[in-house]
Design an enzyme around this catalytic site. Sequence first.
Site, PDB file in Angstrom:
ATOM      1  N   VAL A  65       1.024  -1.635  -0.105  1.00  0.00           N
ATOM      2  CA  VAL A  65       0.114   0.023  -0.157  1.00  0.00           C
ATOM      3  C   VAL A  65       0.878   1.427   0.284  1.00  0.00           C
ATOM      4  O   VAL A  65       1.830   1.534   0.819  1.00  0.00           O
ATOM      5  CB  VAL A  65      -1.052   0.158   0.932  1.00  0.00           C
ATOM      6  CG1 VAL A  65      -2.000   1.336   1.405  1.00  0.00           C
ATOM      7  CG2 VAL A  65      -2.080  -1.120   1.390  1.00  0.00           C
ATOM      8  N   CYS A  66       0.970   2.141  -1.176  1.00  0.00           N
ATOM      9  CA  CYS A  66       1.234   3.801  -0.838  1.00  0.00           C
ATOM     10  C   CYS A  66       0.209   4.595  -1.112  1.00  0.00           C
ATOM     11  O   CYS A  66      -1.006   4.469  -0.792  1.00  0.00           O
ATOM     12  CB  CYS A  66       2.759   4.026  -2.107  1.00  0.00           C
ATOM     13  SG  CYS A  66       2.505   3.156  -3.727  1.00  0.00           S
ATOM     14  N   GLY A  67       0.135   5.584  -1.632  1.00  0.00           N
ATOM     15  CA  GLY A  67      -0.327   6.615  -2.086  1.00  0.00           C
ATOM     16  C   GLY A  67      -1.614   6.492  -2.969  1.00  0.00           C
ATOM     17  O   GLY A  67      -2.862   6.298  -2.709  1.00  0.00           O
ATOM     18  N   ALA A 109      -4.341   4.010  -0.713  1.00  0.00           N
ATOM     19  CA  ALA A 109      -4.860   4.619   0.413  1.00  0.00           C
ATOM     20  C   ALA A 109      -4.954   6.134  -0.418  1.00  0.00           C
ATOM     21  O   ALA A 109      -6.024   5.739   0.547  1.00  0.00           O
ATOM     22  CB  ALA A 109      -3.724   4.690   1.214  1.00  0.00           C
TER      23      ALA A 109
END
Length: 159
Positions: A65-67, A109
Amino acid sequence: MKIAIGADEAGYALKELIKELLDERKIEVVDFGLKDAEGQIDYPDVGFAVAEEISKGNFDRGILVCGTGIGMTITADKVPGIRAALCHDTYSAERSIKSNNAQVLTMGARVIGSELAKSIVKVWLESEFDGGNSARKVQKIIDGERRLFNGVRETNSCN
């Protein structure tokens, strides 16, 4: 099932929520990402760590998960043998396994909410590779990767 998970600071809160879901399902999980909400880590460091562990056979699947999920997907897909899929809906999550036998789920996210993310993870966990006609296509991906990247890879520099 044994899952490697990781996130940078943009994905930290969602990663923690997903870890709770995995814990509820009694799934073994090892966190390769940011360890606290105040820290900072670059997504390539996390993405490579998770993908390499899966490539070595130490984990069945991974969640990153990242931006936006884009950086983690690009990073994980650089590791030979890894198929990472960016999923922002349950249908894509299901097809990432059933049609593409992807070992890594990536999410953004800043793109999806927590309830949708949990639904995506649930569907992804419950999906299995169908094989059949898809097996031929996945094998072509594997063969193409071997043909193109056998031995030395050339990379484009940012400079």
